[in-house]
Scaffold this motif. Structure first.
Motif, PDB file in Angstrom:
ATOM      1  N   LEU A 287    -104.344  41.946 -44.125  1.00 32.39           N
ATOM      2  CA  LEU A 287    -104.736  41.725 -42.957  1.00 32.39           C
ATOM      3  C   LEU A 287    -104.080  40.856 -42.017  1.00 32.39           C
ATOM      4  O   LEU A 287    -104.025  40.925 -40.783  1.00 32.39           O
ATOM      5  CB  LEU A 287    -106.164  41.089 -43.061  1.00 32.39           C
ATOM      6  N   LYS A 288    -103.561  39.809 -42.715  1.00 27.51           N
ATOM      7  CA  LYS A 288    -102.791  38.959 -41.816  1.00 27.51           C
ATOM      8  C   LYS A 288    -101.356  39.690 -41.054  1.00 27.51           C
ATOM      9  O   LYS A 288    -100.695  39.359 -40.105  1.00 27.51           O
ATOM     10  CB  LYS A 288    -101.953  37.787 -42.789  1.00 27.51           C
ATOM     11  N   SER A 289    -100.930  40.641 -41.970  1.00 26.89           N
ATOM     12  CA  SER A 289     -99.753  41.451 -41.387  1.00 26.89           C
ATOM     13  C   SER A 289    -100.436  42.291 -40.108  1.00 26.89           C
ATOM     14  O   SER A 289     -99.450  42.711 -39.256  1.00 26.89           O
ATOM     15  CB  SER A 289     -99.114  42.442 -42.490  1.00 26.89           C
TER      16      SER A 289
ATOM     17  N   PRO B 231    -101.244  40.441 -35.417  1.00 29.77           N
ATOM     18  CA  PRO B 231    -100.557  40.541 -34.283  1.00 29.77           C
ATOM     19  C   PRO B 231    -101.176  41.827 -33.523  1.00 29.77           C
ATOM     20  O   PRO B 231    -101.318  41.840 -32.465  1.00 29.77           O
ATOM     21  CB  PRO B 231     -99.237  40.547 -34.522  1.00 29.77           C
ATOM     22  N   GLU B 232    -101.112  43.038 -34.292  1.00 29.72           N
ATOM     23  CA  GLU B 232    -101.546  44.423 -33.591  1.00 29.72           C
ATOM     24  C   GLU B 232    -103.042  44.225 -33.204  1.00 29.72           C
ATOM     25  O   GLU B 232    -103.495  44.872 -32.096  1.00 29.72           O
ATOM     26  CB  GLU B 232    -101.303  45.385 -34.706  1.00 29.72           C
ATOM     27  N   MET B 233    -103.820  43.835 -34.257  1.00 30.61           N
ATOM     28  CA  MET B 233    -105.305  43.606 -33.718  1.00 30.61           C
ATOM     29  C   MET B 233    -105.490  42.567 -32.512  1.00 30.61           C
ATOM     30  O   MET B 233    -106.423  42.785 -31.909  1.00 30.61           O
ATOM     31  CB  MET B 233    -105.716  42.817 -35.334  1.00 30.61           C
TER      32      MET B 233
ATOM     33  N   SER C  67    -112.319  50.631 -29.358  1.00 32.28           N
ATOM     34  CA  SER C  67    -111.538  50.346 -30.264  1.00 32.28           C
ATOM     35  C   SER C  67    -111.958  50.949 -31.864  1.00 32.28           C
ATOM     36  O   SER C  67    -111.174  50.804 -32.567  1.00 32.28           O
ATOM     37  CB  SER C  67    -111.344  48.765 -30.243  1.00 32.28           C
ATOM     38  N   LEU C  68    -113.280  51.182 -31.635  1.00 32.74           N
ATOM     39  CA  LEU C  68    -113.829  51.657 -32.965  1.00 32.74           C
ATOM     40  C   LEU C  68    -113.344  52.932 -33.462  1.00 32.74           C
ATOM     41  O   LEU C  68    -113.327  53.196 -34.850  1.00 32.74           O
ATOM     42  CB  LEU C  68    -115.447  51.536 -33.130  1.00 32.74           C
ATOM     43  N   SER C  69    -112.825  53.776 -32.711  1.00 41.98           N
ATOM     44  CA  SER C  69    -112.267  55.048 -33.239  1.00 41.98           C
ATOM     45  C   SER C  69    -110.935  55.197 -33.350  1.00 41.98           C
ATOM     46  O   SER C  69    -110.175  55.936 -33.827  1.00 41.98           O
ATOM     47  CB  SER C  69    -112.381  56.019 -32.126  1.00 41.98           C
TER      48      SER C  69
ATOM     49  N   LEU D 227    -106.257  51.857 -36.573  1.00 47.74           N
ATOM     50  CA  LEU D 227    -106.029  50.362 -36.888  1.00 47.74           C
ATOM     51  C   LEU D 227    -107.569  49.664 -37.213  1.00 47.74           C
ATOM     52  O   LEU D 227    -107.512  48.945 -38.047  1.00 47.74           O
ATOM     53  CB  LEU D 227    -105.572  49.627 -35.562  1.00 47.74           C
ATOM     54  N   HIS D 228    -108.317  49.974 -36.258  1.00 47.97           N
ATOM     55  CA  HIS D 228    -109.771  49.591 -36.581  1.00 47.97           C
ATOM     56  C   HIS D 228    -110.182  49.910 -38.094  1.00 47.97           C
ATOM     57  O   HIS D 228    -111.078  49.027 -38.704  1.00 47.97           O
ATOM     58  CB  HIS D 228    -110.859  50.009 -35.532  1.00 47.97           C
ATOM     59  N   LYS D 229    -110.397  51.226 -38.234  1.00 48.14           N
ATOM     60  CA  LYS D 229    -110.574  51.772 -39.574  1.00 48.14           C
ATOM     61  C   LYS D 229    -109.863  51.197 -40.917  1.00 48.14           C
ATOM     62  O   LYS D 229    -110.398  50.706 -41.864  1.00 48.14           O
ATOM     63  CB  LYS D 229    -110.384  53.124 -39.576  1.00 48.14           C
TER      64      LYS D 229
END
Length: 211
Positions: A25-27, A30-32, A68-70, A73-75
């Protein structure tokens, strides 16, 4: 399009911090944080339950949040976060919480504080929202006229999602310290009594931003 605030609280496993999922998750962080329409991503830990996660995302609009849900990255992030949840915590009443809020002012004004109080008030589905808001505005007016020492800012609004059939009214308040919060809460206790005419089901807790 109106700004929307996404609020999530999660009880975490004892080994969550040092887990492989946490590193992953930390990696992704930045993208999140760079997702389209995301204006702020804030994380904190509840003082009464340090092994937990408060996550508040401020989106430019509900449409941006829904889009964003679809995404893959979110999944991916959701699967990792789900693996970190303490599923046994439900036995003590600590269950994951999620909602979308329409706040009367930007959450950013509150989340700069060293200590943030989150108050979730659960009301009957047929509550008279205008009558309740009048009681809450009376409390806010009192604080505005008699600002407690150490109070930084507040924001409040309704949750878009009902929880177990209840409407949810959420208030965020920022404080300079735990001590100033305790004193400040005491100064408005008589005003909060008006809220109890509508419901006695609410959850108040303090959280600090994670470094």
């Amino acid at each position: 399009m109106a700004q929307i605030t996404e609020i999530t609280w999660l009880p975490l496993r004892a080994d969550a911090k040092d887990s492989e999922a946490s590193s992953s998750l930390k990696s992704l962080a930045p993208e999140m944080r760079s997702r389209p329409g995301l204006e702020l991503s804030w994380q904190g830990a509840t003082l009464e339950r340090p092994n937990s996660l408060d996550n508040i995302n401020v989106w430019a609009s509900e449409e941006a949040y829904r889009a964003s849900l679809s995404t893959d990255l979110h999944k991916q992030a959701t699967a990792l976060v789900t693996s970190l949840i303490d599923t046994d915590a439900a036995a003590t009443g600590a269950v994951p919480y999620h909602n979308l809020l329409t706040l009367h002012k930007p959450a950013q004004t509150v989340l700069v504080a060293p200590v943030v109080q989150i108050t979730n008030i659960f009301l009957p589905s047929d509550v008279d929202k205008e009558a309740f808001e009048a009681v809450w505005e009376d409390l806010v007016a009192h604080m505005r006229a008699n600002p407690p020492e150490g109070f930084i800012a507040g924001a409040h609004g309704w949750g878009l999602e009902e929880v177990n059939g209840a409407k949810v009214f959420t208030a965020l308040s920022g404080w300079e310290s735990i001590e100033s919060n305790v004193k400040g809460e005491g100064s408005v206790s008589d005003k909060f009594a008006g809220v109890l005419k509508f419901t006695n089901v609410f959850h108040v807790y303090l959280t600090r931003p994670l470094s």
